[in-house]
Design a protein around this motif. Structure first.
Motif, short mmCIF file in Angstrom:
data_model
loop_
_atom_site.label_atom_id
_atom_site.label_comp_id
_atom_site.label_asym_id
_atom_site.label_seq_id
_atom_site.Cartn_x
_atom_site.Cartn_y
_atom_site.Cartn_z
N MET A 261 0.82 -1.21 0.00
CA MET A 261 0.00 0.00 0.00
C MET A 261 0.86 1.26 0.00
N LEU A 262 1.95 1.22 0.71
CA LEU A 262 2.82 2.39 0.79
C LEU A 262 3.69 2.56 -0.45
N PHE A 263 4.35 1.49 -0.87
CA PHE A 263 5.48 1.64 -1.78
C PHE A 263 5.31 1.05 -3.18
N SER A 264 4.32 0.18 -3.38
CA SER A 264 4.22 -0.50 -4.66
C SER A 264 3.97 0.48 -5.81
N ARG A 265 4.68 0.25 -6.93
CA ARG A 265 4.49 1.09 -8.11
C ARG A 265 3.17 0.78 -8.80
N GLU A 266 2.68 -0.46 -8.66
CA GLU A 266 1.47 -0.87 -9.36
C GLU A 266 0.22 -0.77 -8.51
N HIS A 267 0.33 -1.08 -7.20
CA HIS A 267 -0.86 -1.21 -6.37
C HIS A 267 -0.81 -0.36 -5.11
N GLY A 268 0.07 0.61 -5.05
CA GLY A 268 0.22 1.39 -3.84
C GLY A 268 0.27 2.88 -4.08
N ALA A 269 0.61 3.61 -3.02
CA ALA A 269 0.64 5.07 -3.07
C ALA A 269 1.94 5.61 -3.65
N GLN A 270 2.96 4.77 -3.75
CA GLN A 270 4.25 5.18 -4.31
C GLN A 270 4.86 6.36 -3.54
N VAL A 271 4.70 6.34 -2.21
CA VAL A 271 5.25 7.42 -1.41
C VAL A 271 6.76 7.36 -1.38
N THR B 138 -0.63 -1.02 12.13
CA THR B 138 0.61 -1.00 12.91
C THR B 138 1.81 -1.21 12.00
N ALA B 139 1.67 -2.12 11.04
CA ALA B 139 2.76 -2.35 10.08
C ALA B 139 3.03 -1.08 9.28
N ALA B 140 1.98 -0.44 8.78
CA ALA B 140 2.16 0.75 7.97
C ALA B 140 2.80 1.87 8.77
N THR B 141 2.41 2.01 10.03
CA THR B 141 3.00 3.05 10.88
C THR B 141 4.50 2.84 11.02
N MET B 142 4.91 1.61 11.31
CA MET B 142 6.33 1.33 11.52
C MET B 142 7.13 1.44 10.22
N LEU B 143 6.58 0.91 9.13
CA LEU B 143 7.27 0.97 7.84
C LEU B 143 7.40 2.41 7.36
N ALA B 144 6.32 3.19 7.49
CA ALA B 144 6.36 4.58 7.02
C ALA B 144 7.34 5.40 7.83
N HIS B 145 7.35 5.20 9.15
CA HIS B 145 8.31 5.93 9.99
C HIS B 145 9.75 5.57 9.62
N ALA B 146 10.00 4.27 9.43
CA ALA B 146 11.36 3.83 9.10
C ALA B 146 11.80 4.36 7.74
N ALA B 147 10.85 4.63 6.85
CA ALA B 147 11.18 5.11 5.51
C ALA B 147 11.26 6.63 5.43
N GLY B 148 11.08 7.31 6.55
CA GLY B 148 11.24 8.76 6.56
C GLY B 148 10.02 9.54 6.16
#
Length: 333
Positions: free
Chosen positions: A154-164, A181-191
């Motif tokens: 959802m966060l990073f996929s080029r085809e099926h996500g937001a491509q943030v 919870t996963a998205a919160t931790m992944l998004a924080h870790a990715a800046g």
């Protein structure tokens, strides 16, 4: 072998359709690998299956489970780099690329067409096997295959996500669930700048501890519009999601735990060029990247509770009640 399975379907009382008991060992298809399961987690997909959504009564009994961590009892076929005794996790989408099935087979997730992972042993196409991240316990690793893969995609996929990208901002609806919870931790870790909503003060506090920069009650006005919104809640949060994303931004939806018939907000969608993106889990390549990210950043999926497989009904009941933060895991001896 012991298994947790849908003996039938029951839309009004899903726990009435749940059984734990012995089932015959599964026949191993060509190109697949068997895994001795150590842990799996309960997902909303399992609850929907018990309700008869995506699983008909004629398909039961069906072993549930869409993710797992376990050990290979023998060397798998092919050049996987894995061997007997390897601790593994699995990508459990089957049919998307022909691996282990006939070319052109419709995509499915384990427990829909093929038996799921909630059993003493399970099996997946050998191409779907990956080494367990070394920093995780079996229960933590079992959380990656469904909720964490979905959040990553959802966060990073080029085809099926937001491509943030680092520096972007994201709103995550509904603190506490596995995806959020996963998205919160992944998004924080990715800046990313991370905003999270929840009705619960306690869950908002825990989301902040996981890396959310600010937390809000349902429907609250944000300090500014965000580049992307991740919404797994559905009807209860959809209007807020559409109003919170910037013009040209993206709202990604992966579920509808509060209902799937919200007001569409079409005028706002087309006038502000908002992109609506649906997501179901992610690709095998997304899963491989997620595993590297989790290990390199030393991220640990929150585990709300761990139950033995014999207590599956209590584990499922806990998820249905909704008062969880992170994942509910099942372990197999």
């Amino acid at each position: 072998m012991q298994a947790v399975y849908a003996a039938s379907v029951n839309a009004s009382d899903p726990l009435a359709a749940l059984e734990v008991g012995d089932v015959p060992p599964m026949e191993l298809p060509a190109g697949w690998a068997r895994i001795a399961v150590h842990a799996t987690t309960v997902n909303h997909h399992d609850i929907w299956s018990l309700k008869g959504v995506g699983l008909s009564a004629t398909q039961t009994p069906m072993i549930l489970g869409t993710d797992m961590c376990g050990v290979l009892p023998e060397d798998p076929v092919g050049d996987t780099g894995l061997h007997a005794g390897s601790e593994v996790v699995a990508y459990t989408v089957v049919g998307s690329d022909g691996a282990g099935v006939l070319p052109g087979e419709r995509r499915s997730i384990l427990s829909e067409r093929y038996p799921g992972t909630m059993a003493t042993t399970t099996q997946v196409p050998a191409a779907n096997l990956f080494a367990k991240p070394a920093n995780l316990s079996a229960e933590e690793a079992a959380a990656l295959g469904t909720s964490w893969l979905t959040a990553y995609s959802m966060l990073f996929s080029r085809e099926h996500g937001a491509q943030v990208q680092p520096g972007d901002s994201v709103l995550i609806q509904g603190a506490g669930g596995g995806v959020s919870t996963a998205a919160t931790m992944l998004a924080h870790a990715a800046g990313l700048e991370v905003f999270v909503t929840s009705r619960s003060d306690a869950k908002r506090s825990r989301a902040a501890a996981l890396g959310a920069h600010a937390t809000f009650g349902p429907g609250a006005r944000l300090p500014h519009k965000v580049d992307a919104v991740l919404d797994s809640v559905g009807s209860a949060t959809w209007s807020h999601s559409i109003k919170s994303v910037r013009p040209g931004g993206t709202v990604v939806t992966c579920g509808a735990t509060s209902g799937d018939q919200p007001g569409a907000e079409l005028t706002r969608v087309f006038f502000q060029d908002i992109r609506i993106q649906g997501n179901t889990m992610g690709s095998r390549e997304d899963f491989a990247r997620l595993l590297r990210f989790v290990e390199h950043a030393d991220l640990h999926p929150p585990i709300d509770a761990v139950y033995a497989a014999d207590d599956a009904s209590a584990a499922f009941g806990r998820v249905i009640a909704g008062d969880v933060f992170g994942k509910v895991a099942l372990t197999f001896a």
